[in-house]
Design an enzyme around this catalytic site. Structure first.
Site, PDB file in Angstrom:
ATOM      1  N   TYR A  19     -34.925  80.638   9.365  1.00 47.17           N
ATOM      2  CA  TYR A  19     -36.383  80.664   9.136  1.00 47.17           C
ATOM      3  C   TYR A  19     -36.787  79.683   8.033  1.00 47.17           C
ATOM      4  O   TYR A  19     -37.595  80.015   7.168  1.00 47.17           O
ATOM      5  CB  TYR A  19     -36.850  82.067   8.731  1.00 47.17           C
ATOM      6  N   LYS A 275     -27.451  96.731  11.447  1.00 53.62           N
ATOM      7  CA  LYS A 275     -27.682  96.530  10.016  1.00 53.62           C
ATOM      8  C   LYS A 275     -26.798  97.377   9.097  1.00 53.62           C
ATOM      9  O   LYS A 275     -25.702  96.949   8.767  1.00 53.62           O
ATOM     10  CB  LYS A 275     -29.171  96.710   9.705  1.00 53.62           C
TER      11      LYS A 275
HETATM   12  C1  PLP Z   1     -32.839  93.071  12.132  1.00 48.14           C
HETATM   13  C2  PLP Z   1     -33.374  93.753  13.315  1.00 48.14           C
HETATM   14  C3  PLP Z   1     -32.977  93.383  14.612  1.00 48.14           C
HETATM   15  C4  PLP Z   1     -32.037  92.228  14.877  1.00 48.14           C
HETATM   16  O1  PLP Z   1     -30.779  92.409  14.323  1.00 48.14           O
HETATM   17  P1  PLP Z   1     -29.820  91.154  14.058  1.00 48.14           P
HETATM   18  O2  PLP Z   1     -28.553  91.767  13.579  1.00 48.14           O
HETATM   19  O3  PLP Z   1     -30.505  90.308  13.026  1.00 48.14           O
HETATM   20  O4  PLP Z   1     -29.677  90.428  15.345  1.00 48.14           O
HETATM   21  C5  PLP Z   1     -33.493  94.104  15.679  1.00 48.14           C
HETATM   22  N1  PLP Z   1     -34.347  95.129  15.481  1.00 48.14           N
HETATM   23  C6  PLP Z   1     -34.734  95.512  14.255  1.00 48.14           C
HETATM   24  C7  PLP Z   1     -35.650  96.680  14.105  1.00 48.14           C
HETATM   25  C8  PLP Z   1     -34.281  94.826  13.135  1.00 48.14           C
HETATM   26  O5  PLP Z   1     -34.706  95.190  11.916  1.00 48.14           O
END
Ligand code: PLP
Length: 437
Positions: A19, A275
């Site tokens: 980004y 995450k």
């Molecule tokens: C960060 C995020 C994603 C994408 O996850 P990545 O590991 O960055 O591909 C999808 N949905 C939500 C709600 C997120 O916060």
């Protein structure tokens, strides 16, 4: 040159950052070490981390229990393929997840875990699962998705198509990605009636509805109520449209319960997590499917099987980190810590409400949001925060805190003080700008 870095490193030009406008963006900070809720920079400074590395490091950095478990697994088996083979860390993790996911113990619970390596891929998996579910049931025209304004579900092309088309960063791909149905989140009775009508009329084409429960995170840190979430889930069930919840940001305690869905007492058909799954140590995500969804893929016909398989799927090192992270949720006092963070954020961000140019202050679990009336001077804000020795990255019209749950009171107060101080300066700056016009 940016005064936050001491030297220009010629290797920087080879790293294309996320980004980032590479021509104008300031030089990135050089991180050299992490510990607890802090990140050490190459110039020797420690920054208090307000956003736990994109919301992953829920137990703080370098948690000794996770590190020790990973060290051991690293010696035994860092990776092995998942096709035709399985291993203890993945079996253990899948079984444990099914015990703690919303609706566990009920008949149609989320009993089947498909592992992947990032959140966006977990979303792609969920979308493909929903489409193939209907295909297997003899309804191949059901391929479209309903998503909501301010949604964020990832950066891969399928996921982009269900992000907010205006607010998100993906509007330039319009035309290149499948067109989905993006509507206002139904919060009022009228909106809910329109939503219900859409689902009723969509029996031929709709595969699923997808939502980030309670907190739409990267799309603007917007909150909605458990009642809204429950009403959407019920409407999907009533009209036989699958309901996918994206708990990639909200999962593992962030909103005050282990999963946000618990607060509305709902059970989705498909759920994505990622995450904080590994405590922020290594990439891993998963898509959980209900008994009903899973059983639609069972047949003597191989073509009915689910056709997906990331190379590093269920990586043993990542699964080990995730198991160690679950231990910490089981043994620890994470949810009480989230409660305490919620109280502190509510109290200490409150003064922001009086600052001219601040539109809203809101807190849910370990999420604190200060929303500006207009997104101004974001680069200036980011630089000011690092000068205050805190790591806070405003985006769009929000400045937010999503710290690790182990952050201590002094560190948390240092974060909220920095927010109040910098936003006050920011507000004065806006005033001066206006006077100059
Ligand atoms: C960060 C995020 C994603 C994408 O996850 P990545 O590991 O960055 O591909 C999808 N949905 C939500 C709600 C997120 O916060």
């Amino acid at each position: 040159m940016n005064k936050q870095t001491s030297e220009f490193d010629p290797r920087l030009k080879h790293v294309w950052r996320p980004y980032t406008q590479m021509q104008t963006e300031p030089t990135p900070l050089m991180a050299v070490e992490t510990c607890g809720a802090q990140i050490k920079l190459s110039d020797g400074r420690w920054l208090i981390d307000g956003i736990s590395s994109w919301w992953t490091a829920c137990h703080g950095y370098n948690h000794e229990a996770i590190i020790a478990a990973m060290h051991k697994q690293l010696d035994d088996m860092p990776h092995v393929m998942f096709g035709g083979m399985t291993h203890e860390p993945a079996l253990k993790l899948a079984a444990r997840l099914t015990q703690i996911l919303p609706g566990s113990g009920t008949e149609n619970a989320l009993q089947h875990i498909f592992f992947s390596d990032s959140g966006s891929v977990a979303i792609e998996v969920a979308l493909k699962m929903a489409i193939q579910f209907w295909h297997n049931l003899g309804a191949p025209s059901r391929t479209r998705f309903v998503a909501f304004q301010n949604a964020y579900h990832g950066d891969t092309t399928g996921a982009m198509a269900i992000c907010d088309p205006d607010e998100g960063m993906h509007s330039l791909f319009k035309g290149a990605i499948p067109e989905q149905i993006i509507i206002e989140l139904p919060e009022t009775a009228d909106q809910m009636a329109a939503f219900e009508k859409l689902l009723m009329g969509g029996q031929r084409e709709l595969a699923a509805v997808i939502l980030e429960p309670l907190l739409q995170a990267a799309g603007g840190m917007k909150f909605h109520s458990p009642e809204t979430l429950a009403a959407i889930a019920n409407c999907c069930a009533k009209n036989n449209v699958l309901f996918i919840v994206d708990e990639i940001a909200t999962g593992f305690g962030r909103t005050g319960t282990l999963f946000a869905s618990e607060q509305a007492n709902i059970m989705p058909d498909i759920m994505c997590i990622g995450k904080a799954l590994t405590g922020g140590c290594i990439g891993m995500a998963a898509t959980a499917a209900s008994e009903r969804v899973f059983s639609a893929f069972l047949s003597n016909d191989v073509d009915v099987a689910f056709m997906h398989g990331p190379t590093y799927m269920a990586n043993p090192l990542a699964a080990t980190a995730a198991n160690a992270s679950l231990d910490l949720f089981e043994n620890g006092e994470r949810l009480q810590q989230v409660d305490r963070i919620e109280n502190t954020l509510s109290e200490e961000l409150e003064p922001c409400r009086k600052i001219p140019g601040i539109k809203d202050v809101r807190v849910m679990g370990a999420v604190g949001v200060v929303q500006m009336t207009s997104p101004r001077d974001i680069d200036w804000l980011r630089q000011r925060f690092t000068e205050e020795n805190v790591w806070i990255r405003p985006f769009g019209d929000v400045v937010y805190l999503m710290p690790s749950f182990i952050i201590n009171k002094d560190e948390l107060t240092a974060l909220t003080r920095a927010v109040v101080r910098v936003m006050t300066e920011w507000s004065n700056r806006q005033k001066q700008d206006q006077e100059q016009i």
